[in-house]
Design an enzyme around this catalytic site. Structure first.
Site, short mmCIF file in Angstrom:
data_model
loop_
_atom_site.label_atom_id
_atom_site.label_comp_id
_atom_site.label_asym_id
_atom_site.label_seq_id
_atom_site.Cartn_x
_atom_site.Cartn_y
_atom_site.Cartn_z
N GLY A 1 0.78 -1.23 0.00
CA GLY A 1 0.00 0.00 0.00
C GLY A 1 0.80 1.27 0.00
N THR B 1 3.42 0.38 -7.25
CA THR B 1 2.87 0.31 -8.61
C THR B 1 2.64 1.70 -9.17
OG1 THR B 1 1.79 -1.78 -8.03
CG2 THR B 1 1.02 -0.66 -10.01
N GLU C 1 -8.99 1.09 31.13
CA GLU C 1 -8.56 2.13 30.18
C GLU C 1 -7.98 3.33 30.92
OE1 GLU C 1 -8.36 1.44 27.15
OE2 GLU C 1 -9.53 -0.40 27.24
N HIS D 1 -4.31 2.63 31.77
CA HIS D 1 -3.41 2.93 30.65
C HIS D 1 -3.09 4.42 30.59
CE1 HIS D 1 -3.38 -1.05 28.97
NE2 HIS D 1 -4.67 -1.05 28.67
#
Length: 619
Positions: free
Chosen positions: A215, A219, A435, A438
């Site tokens: 990605g 190309t 959460e 974190h």
């Protein structure tokens, strides 16, 4: 894009019925109709009468129509009856008594002697003609099958002709990748002005290998080179060379290079070259393996006896580690261009390209979206803007708003929202503390990225999520940053244990990621004082069987056990650090959870406000 010019005879669909068969069926149908309608009168039941009766009916105006054929007469009465044919004793029409044709009755006189003769001829010839047509059709089908068998070894490359290119792709159409475009511009200049290089004794590069994750636009860059140089461009995938028949791949390679030489100067683009360019000797067939024969032919064509062909081969792969060394030597793929994932500037440029034809709201900030998408490829960013347009349409917006774009980032990264997933109050509270753990640990450690968003809305397989937004792209990672990130990863698990004195399955992915980071610190980066600066990661995984099926260690079992112990020690230290931070900041942790349970989503401003407006310390 270049308009695609199909190479004959690949443009036809071999399964489509031949038009010649349709002609045979149509001829049979028309012939049948002719015989039916030409003998229509004979097929209708008729009453046999005398000529005098028909004459009398004619005089009394009881006839609807009259038809005279040689020595026959067919009459239709006004009541719909058909009078049977009557053989006339004379050949003259006037002798029939119908010479005074003043009444309004259609009378037709047909001379069927000639037509009858040809009908008899046709009726006798038609069966033979149909048999001959059928045999001709079968012969034509057999010839086509033979032609297909002989053309099986022809190349299936698509030719993009420079003379028919309406919308050529050039370097202007490729966002970002400035260094890569500058490297490839030398190839373009050589194709445009080969003489000035040849006068200096320089040789044309035989091949350019584009390496990078999927990605990233390999190309697109190859087509841009062809568009800039304005030369024919032959495009083929590596998997199209190999078939079940031996020798087909090598034959197609020869045909491909032959076509390129006829259109020289030209560019051959082989996408996913690792399909045929893998290490030789890795398969079961040894030197007789079909893939190896194909690779040998590519090697011979790229640097064989024939010189000065003015054909450049551009190949793309995301697995350069499996390519055969003979492909990578000078004289074959002389140049290797590494196309990396776009940085923040390139991501912004790509987002601008993919938002050109989309209505954007004034408040949308593409630069902020670029900051939120580290690690996204060009294809990911295109998909992101497409998802934003879909979400805007779904919400009834006339323009794409900032919330649509941010929601699309989360959707692409983690999947759609699971609003139908109903959690119990206990599960929701555990998820909130997980959460928040974190976020609190990450915010208080100096080397972690700033907290961007905390959410209790599940996406994909997760029940909640915490996003850390990096201030800038980093190309070097320090040991201190790894340790802080490990503590932040384990903060959710430690928050659950601190508050509920219980451990759930919600930390499974966190433990997996933490273990992977710790193992790479020890075995690859030399960040363990006990193990030392030695590279112990697996380098020689089997190519044929795959890295996940068989691994060969280059170190002893004792060292492997020592590495495992060191990984465990690093993870446990990070877990201990997270527990200490959460214990010292339990009050703030509870405040964040209360707010999170109330709103389900906390943004960076609201989160930092709960810390008394204390900004994130710089790492």
């Amino acid at each position: 894009m270049f308009p695609e010019t199909p190479l004959p005879p690949a443009g036809k669909n071999p399964t489509r019925p031949n038009g010649f068969l349709y002609l045979i069926i149509l001829a049979l149908f028309i012939t049948g109709l002719y015989f039916v309608f030409s003998n229509r009168a004979e097929l209708i039941p008729a009453e046999e009468v005398s000529l005098s009766k028909i004459q009398e009916e004619y005089k009394q105006n009881q006839l609807k129509s009259l038809q005279i054929r040689e020595n026959k007469i067919i009459a239709e009465t006004t009541d719909g009856k058909i009078q049977n044919t009557y053989r006339l004793p004379t050949d003259g029409i006037k002798d029939l008594g119908f010479d005074d044709l003043t009444k309004d009755i259609p009378v037709t006189v047909e001379d069927t002697e000639g037509s009858r003769f040809w009908m008899e001829i046709l009726s006798s010839l038609i069966p033979f003609l149909l048999i001959a047509a059928f045999l001709l059709y079968m012969l034509k089908q057999a010839q086509k099958g033979t032609a297909n068998a002989f053309s099986f070894g022809k190349s299936r490359a698509r030719l993009f002709d420079k003379n028919k290119a309406k919308n050529r792709i050039t370097f202007k159409d490729v966002a970002g990748a400035e260094e890569e475009k500058e490297e490839l511009s030398e190839i373009v200049d050589f194709l445009k002005h080969p003489k000035k290089y040849l006068n200096m004794g320089a040789k044309i590069p035989k091949g350019v290998l584009l390496m990078g994750p999927p990605g990233t636009g390999k190309t697109l860059l190859a087509r841009a080179v062809a568009g800039e140089a304005n030369v024919p461009f032959l495009n083929i995938s590596g998997s199209e060379f190999v078939e079940m028949f031996v020798g087909v791949g090598a034959s197609r390679v020869r045909d491909l290079f032959m076509k390129a030489k006829r259109n020289a100067p030209a560019i051959i683009f082989i996408d996913e070259i690792d399909a045929v360019g893998s290490h030789r000797g890795a398969g079961l067939g040894g030197g007789h393996d079909e893939r190896e024969q194909t690779l040998n032919q590519i090697l011979a064509e790229m640097d064989g006896f024939e010189q000065g062909t003015n054909v450049i081969v551009i190949a793309a792969t995301n697995r350069p580690d499996v390519l055969d060394p003979a492909l990578l030597r000078p004289g074959r793929f002389d140049r290797r261009v590494v196309i990396e994932l776009p940085d923040i500037r390139d991501r912004l440029a790509v987002l601008k390209v993919h938002s050109r034809n989309k209505p954007l709201d004034k408040e949308i900030n593409l630069e902020k979206i670029a900051k939120q998408t580290p690690g996204f490829s060009g294809a990911d960013l295109e998909n992101l803007m497409n998802e934003a347009a879909i979400l805007a349409t779904k919400h009834g917006h006339t323009k794409i708003k900032m919330k649509d774009a941010e929601d699309s980032v989360e959707k692409v990264m983690m999947g759609p929202e699971k609003k139908s997933r109903i959690l119990t109050e206990e599960e929701k509270k555990i998820t909130a503390y997980h959460e928040a753990g974190h976020a609190v640990v990450g915010h208080l450690l100096p080397h972690c990225d700033p907290v961007h968003k905390i959410s209790l809305i599940g996406r994909g397989m997760t029940l909640g999520a915490t996003w850390f937004l990096p201030k800038q792209d980093l190309y070097l990672q320090s040991r201190s940053k790894f340790k802080d990130e490990l503590a932040s990863l384990l903060g959710g698990r430690e928050a659950e244990q601190l508050v509920f004195n219980e451990i759930t399955t919600g930390a499974t992915n966190d433990l997996k990621r933490a273990t992977q980071i710790a193992r790479r610190m020890v075995a690859e980066y030399g960040m363990s004082n006990k193990i030392g600066p030695v590279f112990y990661a697996d380098q020689n995984a089997s190519i044929f069987l795959g890295k996940d099926l068989i691994q060969r260690r280059e170190h002893s079992e004792k060292m492997a056990a020592l590495i495992d112990m060191e990984v465990k020690r690093i993870v446990e230290e990070a877990s201990k650090k997270a527990r200490e931070i959460l214990t010292q900041n339990r009050t703030v942790l509870d405040k964040i959870v209360v707010k999170l349970l109330e709103k389900e989503i906390l943004l960076e401003v609201e989160f930092v406000g709960l810390f008394g407006g204390k900004l994130k310390a710089k790492g």
